[in-house]
Design a protein around this motif. Sequence first.
Motif, PDB file in Angstrom:
ATOM      1  N   HIS A 152      13.357 -14.863  -0.868  1.00 43.34           N
ATOM      2  CA  HIS A 152      14.088 -13.792  -1.538  1.00 43.34           C
ATOM      3  C   HIS A 152      13.484 -13.586  -2.918  1.00 43.34           C
ATOM      4  N   ALA A 153      13.628 -12.363  -3.451  1.00 47.49           N
ATOM      5  CA  ALA A 153      13.067 -12.037  -4.764  1.00 47.49           C
ATOM      6  C   ALA A 153      13.968 -11.035  -5.464  1.00 47.49           C
ATOM      7  N   ALA A 154      13.881 -11.010  -6.794  1.00 46.53           N
ATOM      8  CA  ALA A 154      14.668 -10.062  -7.579  1.00 46.53           C
ATOM      9  C   ALA A 154      13.991  -9.834  -8.921  1.00 46.53           C
ATOM     10  N   LEU A 155      14.319  -8.714  -9.535  1.00 43.80           N
ATOM     11  CA  LEU A 155      13.774  -8.335 -10.842  1.00 43.80           C
ATOM     12  C   LEU A 155      14.847  -8.511 -11.900  1.00 43.80           C
ATOM     13  N   VAL A 156      14.532  -9.254 -12.963  1.00 43.19           N
ATOM     14  CA  VAL A 156      15.497  -9.484 -14.035  1.00 43.19           C
ATOM     15  C   VAL A 156      15.654  -8.222 -14.888  1.00 43.19           C
ATOM     16  N   ILE A 157      16.894  -7.748 -14.971  1.00 43.77           N
ATOM     17  CA  ILE A 157      17.218  -6.563 -15.755  1.00 43.77           C
ATOM     18  C   ILE A 157      17.509  -6.942 -17.206  1.00 43.77           C
ATOM     19  N   ASP A 158      18.230  -8.059 -17.369  1.00 43.36           N
ATOM     20  CA  ASP A 158      18.528  -8.581 -18.702  1.00 43.36           C
ATOM     21  C   ASP A 158      18.765 -10.082 -18.553  1.00 43.36           C
ATOM     22  N   GLY A 159      19.351 -10.706 -19.549  1.00 49.40           N
ATOM     23  CA  GLY A 159      19.502 -12.152 -19.515  1.00 49.40           C
ATOM     24  C   GLY A 159      20.389 -12.705 -18.428  1.00 49.40           C
ATOM     25  N   THR A 160      21.201 -11.874 -17.807  1.00 51.11           N
ATOM     26  CA  THR A 160      22.148 -12.370 -16.803  1.00 51.11           C
ATOM     27  C   THR A 160      22.152 -11.585 -15.488  1.00 51.11           C
ATOM     28  N   ASN A 161      21.440 -10.475 -15.409  1.00 54.21           N
ATOM     29  CA  ASN A 161      21.517  -9.620 -14.222  1.00 54.21           C
ATOM     30  C   ASN A 161      20.147  -9.333 -13.622  1.00 54.21           C
ATOM     31  N   VAL A 162      20.162  -9.095 -12.307  1.00 60.80           N
ATOM     32  CA  VAL A 162      18.929  -8.779 -11.583  1.00 60.80           C
ATOM     33  C   VAL A 162      19.141  -7.560 -10.693  1.00 60.80           C
ATOM     34  N   ALA A 221      10.674  -3.105   5.731  1.00 61.64           N
ATOM     35  CA  ALA A 221      10.108  -2.014   4.927  1.00 61.64           C
ATOM     36  C   ALA A 221       8.655  -2.327   4.612  1.00 61.64           C
ATOM     37  N   GLY A 222       7.799  -1.374   4.892  1.00 57.92           N
ATOM     38  CA  GLY A 222       6.361  -1.600   4.762  1.00 57.92           C
ATOM     39  C   GLY A 222       5.706  -1.664   6.121  1.00 57.92           C
ATOM     40  N   LEU A 223       6.448  -2.181   7.113  1.00 60.28           N
ATOM     41  CA  LEU A 223       5.968  -2.172   8.493  1.00 60.28           C
ATOM     42  C   LEU A 223       6.576  -1.006   9.255  1.00 60.28           C
ATOM     43  N   LEU A 224       7.902  -0.819   9.092  1.00 59.62           N
ATOM     44  CA  LEU A 224       8.584   0.278   9.772  1.00 59.62           C
ATOM     45  C   LEU A 224       8.634   1.538   8.916  1.00 59.62           C
ATOM     46  N   SER A 225       8.134   1.445   7.708  1.00 61.60           N
ATOM     47  CA  SER A 225       8.094   2.606   6.815  1.00 61.60           C
ATOM     48  C   SER A 225       6.860   2.502   5.940  1.00 61.60           C
ATOM     49  N   ASN A 226       6.515   3.592   5.284  1.00 59.82           N
ATOM     50  CA  ASN A 226       5.360   3.604   4.392  1.00 59.82           C
ATOM     51  C   ASN A 226       5.639   2.731   3.181  1.00 59.82           C
ATOM     52  N   LYS A 227       4.755   1.773   2.926  1.00 57.33           N
ATOM     53  CA  LYS A 227       4.920   0.859   1.794  1.00 57.33           C
ATOM     54  C   LYS A 227       5.043   1.599   0.472  1.00 57.33           C
ATOM     55  N   GLU A 228       4.410   2.765   0.374  1.00 59.18           N
ATOM     56  CA  GLU A 228       4.393   3.520  -0.876  1.00 59.18           C
ATOM     57  C   GLU A 228       5.646   4.380  -1.062  1.00 59.18           C
ATOM     58  N   GLU A 229       6.548   4.354  -0.071  1.00 54.37           N
ATOM     59  CA  GLU A 229       7.786   5.118  -0.177  1.00 54.37           C
ATOM     60  C   GLU A 229       8.968   4.168  -0.377  1.00 54.37           C
ATOM     61  N   ILE A 230      10.081   4.712  -0.811  1.00 55.99           N
ATOM     62  CA  ILE A 230      11.218   3.869  -1.156  1.00 55.99           C
ATOM     63  C   ILE A 230      12.517   4.396  -0.545  1.00 55.99           C
ATOM     64  N   SER A 231      12.429   5.084   0.600  1.00 52.29           N
ATOM     65  CA  SER A 231      13.655   5.565   1.257  1.00 52.29           C
ATOM     66  C   SER A 231      14.487   4.398   1.773  1.00 52.29           C
ATOM     67  N   LYS A 232      13.816   3.304   2.142  1.00 52.16           N
ATOM     68  CA  LYS A 232      14.453   2.049   2.512  1.00 52.16           C
ATOM     69  C   LYS A 232      13.632   0.931   1.882  1.00 52.16           C
ATOM     70  N   THR A 233      14.263  -0.215   1.697  1.00 52.66           N
ATOM     71  CA  THR A 233      13.542  -1.261   0.969  1.00 52.66           C
ATOM     72  C   THR A 233      14.057  -2.648   1.333  1.00 52.66           C
ATOM     73  N   GLN A 234      13.348  -3.662   0.881  1.00 45.28           N
ATOM     74  CA  GLN A 234      13.765  -5.058   0.998  1.00 45.28           C
ATOM     75  C   GLN A 234      13.436  -5.763  -0.319  1.00 45.28           C
ATOM     76  N   CYS A 235      13.815  -7.030  -0.428  1.00 45.20           N
ATOM     77  CA  CYS A 235      13.834  -7.702  -1.728  1.00 45.20           C
ATOM     78  C   CYS A 235      12.495  -7.702  -2.456  1.00 45.20           C
ATOM     79  N   ALA A 236      11.416  -8.042  -1.766  1.00 47.36           N
ATOM     80  CA  ALA A 236      10.108  -8.074  -2.421  1.00 47.36           C
ATOM     81  C   ALA A 236       9.564  -6.668  -2.617  1.00 47.36           C
ATOM     82  N   HIS A 237       9.825  -5.802  -1.657  1.00 43.49           N
ATOM     83  CA  HIS A 237       9.298  -4.436  -1.716  1.00 43.49           C
ATOM     84  C   HIS A 237       9.820  -3.692  -2.935  1.00 43.49           C
ATOM     85  N   ILE A 238      11.113  -3.846  -3.245  1.00 40.87           N
ATOM     86  CA  ILE A 238      11.675  -3.084  -4.353  1.00 40.87           C
ATOM     87  C   ILE A 238      11.095  -3.535  -5.695  1.00 40.87           C
TER      88      ILE A 238
END
Length: 284
Positions: A152-162, A221-238
């Motif tokens: 699993h992966a996430a992007l840190v938005i601030d000190g407490t949220n992702v 996402a990336g296999l069932l959809s274009n990796k360069e698009e973001i209509s659907k996503t998963q943890c690393a893709h986003i």
Amino acid sequence: MAKNGKKLAKKIIFAIVAACIIGAILIVALGLEIAFVISDKIECWRPDYEKEDLTEVLNKTALDDTDYEFLYAQTGLTKAGVDRALSRGAAGKARIKQIQQDFFAEHTVTNAKFAPYVCTDYIEKNVANIYYEKGDILISSSTHISGVRIGHAALVIDGTNVLQANAYGSVSRVSSAAEFTNRVNFMVFHVKDETADRKTLNEIVDYAEKNLQDIPYEGLAGLLSNKEEISKTQCAHIVWYAFKQFGIDLDSNGGSMVTPYDMANSPHLELVQVFGLDTQKLWR
């Protein structure tokens, strides 16, 4: 009689084919279950050497390479992590010691199965983490499908949220970073200075927070959809997609589908903290 014989022969053939198909399905299901059980035996790694007193080192006015190596072995904090904590003064030193406590402690692992052959592995508490900075990336190998650790992966938005995308039937959202610190393992990464400066990181995170929420989850996402698009996503893709909009490709192998493992091995990322994984092997 001949017609009856042909009908009987067809029925026998159909029964044999059906039995073969059912048998194959059962064999595959059994194989998946065996792999799932084996993968469920993951442990929260802890050092097999002695825990040392950090006071003398932490009270130094300047640390050398030997000191940083010692602190990494004792806490899972790299130079980047130690410096980040020490910049907070006494509170930072106390945080380092708490991180050491959790780093050496023996933790109980529980397996939370949330779909057929899909499970996330947790420990009994939220452990101490390094102070997060905007643009950090959190990665864990804690989730697996059968015997495959997808993580699993996430992007840190601030000190407490992702910002994260984590399950079918849900959408990407900003949530608590504490969802990572009770997993069986996690790593905190910082994008290297030569890859993105603070201004760029701020822009990436602001873009992600504004534009990448409420996107439906798709684990492939990336296999069932274009990796360069973001209509659907998963943890690393986003996470990858947010950085890619600014010309930064965090996918270490450049495949059609980016995974947490791919990002954990990106040359653009610098480790800040590791917990629950062998400090020498990490997730490689």
